[in-house]
Scaffold this motif. Structure first.
Motif, short mmCIF file in Angstrom:
data_model
loop_
_atom_site.label_atom_id
_atom_site.label_comp_id
_atom_site.label_asym_id
_atom_site.label_seq_id
_atom_site.Cartn_x
_atom_site.Cartn_y
_atom_site.Cartn_z
N ILE A 86 42.53 37.13 30.04
CA ILE A 86 42.84 35.79 29.54
C ILE A 86 42.07 34.74 30.33
N TRP A 87 42.08 34.88 31.67
CA TRP A 87 41.31 33.95 32.51
C TRP A 87 39.82 34.00 32.15
N LEU A 88 39.33 35.21 31.97
CA LEU A 88 37.90 35.41 31.75
C LEU A 88 37.42 34.73 30.48
N PHE A 89 38.09 34.98 29.38
CA PHE A 89 37.59 34.50 28.10
C PHE A 89 38.16 33.14 27.68
N LEU A 90 39.43 32.88 28.01
CA LEU A 90 40.00 31.58 27.64
C LEU A 90 39.57 30.48 28.61
N PHE A 91 39.78 30.70 29.90
CA PHE A 91 39.37 29.71 30.89
C PHE A 91 37.85 29.56 30.90
N GLY A 92 37.15 30.69 30.77
CA GLY A 92 35.70 30.65 30.80
C GLY A 92 35.12 29.79 29.70
N ASN A 93 35.74 29.80 28.54
CA ASN A 93 35.26 28.98 27.42
C ASN A 93 35.85 27.57 27.45
N LEU A 94 37.10 27.45 27.88
CA LEU A 94 37.75 26.15 27.88
C LEU A 94 37.09 25.19 28.86
N VAL A 107 45.14 53.21 50.66
CA VAL A 107 44.02 53.83 49.94
C VAL A 107 44.23 53.73 48.42
N GLN A 108 45.43 54.02 47.96
CA GLN A 108 45.72 53.95 46.53
C GLN A 108 45.53 52.54 46.01
N ASN A 109 45.98 51.56 46.78
CA ASN A 109 45.82 50.17 46.38
C ASN A 109 44.35 49.78 46.33
N GLY A 110 43.56 50.27 47.30
CA GLY A 110 42.14 49.98 47.32
C GLY A 110 41.41 50.58 46.12
N ILE A 111 41.77 51.82 45.76
CA ILE A 111 41.14 52.46 44.61
C ILE A 111 41.50 51.73 43.32
N SER A 112 42.76 51.37 43.17
CA SER A 112 43.20 50.64 41.97
C SER A 112 42.49 49.29 41.87
N THR A 113 42.36 48.60 43.01
CA THR A 113 41.67 47.31 43.02
C THR A 113 40.22 47.46 42.62
N ALA A 114 39.57 48.50 43.14
CA ALA A 114 38.15 48.73 42.81
C ALA A 114 37.97 49.00 41.33
N VAL A 115 38.85 49.82 40.74
CA VAL A 115 38.75 50.13 39.31
C VAL A 115 38.94 48.87 38.47
N GLN A 116 39.97 48.07 38.80
CA GLN A 116 40.20 46.82 38.07
C GLN A 116 39.00 45.89 38.19
N SER A 117 38.45 45.79 39.39
CA SER A 117 37.34 44.88 39.63
C SER A 117 36.11 45.28 38.81
N VAL A 118 35.82 46.58 38.78
CA VAL A 118 34.66 47.06 38.02
C VAL A 118 34.84 46.76 36.53
N ILE A 119 36.04 46.96 36.02
CA ILE A 119 36.31 46.67 34.61
C ILE A 119 36.10 45.19 34.31
N ILE A 120 36.58 44.32 35.19
CA ILE A 120 36.41 42.88 35.00
C ILE A 120 34.94 42.50 35.03
N LEU A 121 34.18 43.08 35.96
CA LEU A 121 32.75 42.79 36.05
C LEU A 121 32.01 43.25 34.80
N LEU A 122 32.40 44.39 34.26
CA LEU A 122 31.77 44.88 33.04
C LEU A 122 32.10 43.98 31.86
N LEU A 123 33.37 43.55 31.77
CA LEU A 123 33.76 42.63 30.70
C LEU A 123 33.02 41.31 30.81
N GLY A 124 32.84 40.85 32.06
CA GLY A 124 32.10 39.61 32.27
C GLY A 124 30.66 39.75 31.82
#
Length: 259
Positions: free
Chosen positions: A36-44, A111-128
């Protein structure tokens, strides 16, 4: 750290990752708000860069590092809920009766939190990227941003785990997180360049670890990376992560003595 502790940490991390694999809906839900931040805020607010001070002519380019960092913050702040659930189910107490290293029990959360954060971040970067964003800093800049997001997630994930073991009430965790999330977000350069912020907000942002991660990430992703900013913000963020993990471990030892 001994090889045995590292091995046990990985086994305990796999256990937590399997829970995410079996219920991937939680990962999807955590990505809804960043999208939502990416596409709505990015365009707004795409014309706001015309005010100057953003270091780019594309608001989307400016916004994405902020979204990556905010996603890491938002997901890691709720890590304590998982710890509280394991306490309520008695799972954590049962592990205390086994030979597994106490450090491994807590390190697995990090470690689990770091892996989850990395996966989320990569997905956001790809969407961007699909949305038209440009990453002039290349792979090196993206890697620095990922590391900063993981460090920030480690800070708040470790503190959230400590809080879960201390308060042992869902309402308290929800209340504290709700109270902190908006100030930490808006007293940073997530949406607005510091040059366009009121001076008092910009001054506070200088001491905000969320903003440290954003500044370091943006500086590394620029066409002419500002490595001085990366080190001056990334260094304190690393120190804060180490302190937060140490505090979480100490809190766990106190919890162990209480059961």
């Amino acid at each position: 750290m001994s090889t045995q502790v590292l091995t046990q940490t990985w086994y305990m991390t796999q256990r937590q990752l399997m829970a995410l694999v079996r219920q991937p809906v939680f990962l999807v839900i955590q990505l809804v708000q960043p999208v939502i931040w990416l596409f709505l805020f990015g365009n707004l607010f795409k014309k706001v860069v015309e005010l100057g001070g953003f270091g780019t002519t594309s608001y989307l380019d400016y916004l994405i590092p902020g979204i990556v960092v905010m996603s890491a913050l938002g997901s890691s702040m709720w890590a304590g809920m998982g710890t509280l659930e394991e306490i309520e189910r008695g799972t954590l107490n049962r592990f205390l009766t086994t030979p597994v290293s106490r450090s491994a029990l807590m390190n697995a959360n990090v470690v689990q939190n770091g892996i989850s954060t990395a996966v989320q971040s990569v997905i956001i970067l790809l969407l961007g990227k699909l949305g038209g964003a440009d990453y002039p800093g290349g792979a090196g800049g993206l890697l620095v941003l990922l590391v900063c997001a993981i460090l920030l997630g480690t800070v708040f994930g470790a503190l959230s785990n400590a809080m879960g073991m201390l308060v042992r009430q869902r309402e308290s965790i929800i209340g504290i997180n709700t109270f902190l999330l908006l100030p930490l977000t808006f007293l940073s350069s997530a949406f607005m360049a510091p040059a366009q912020m009121p001076s008092w907000m910009a001054d506070i942002a200088d001491f905000n670890p969320v903003n440290w991660a954003m500044v370091a990430g943006r500086s590394a992703m620029a066409s002419d990376p500002g490595w001085g900013d990366v080190l001056s913000r990334g260094g304190p963020l690393l120190v804060l992560a180490v302190v937060a993990v140490w505090l979480s471990t100490r809190t766990f030892r106190s919890y162990q003595k209480s059961v």
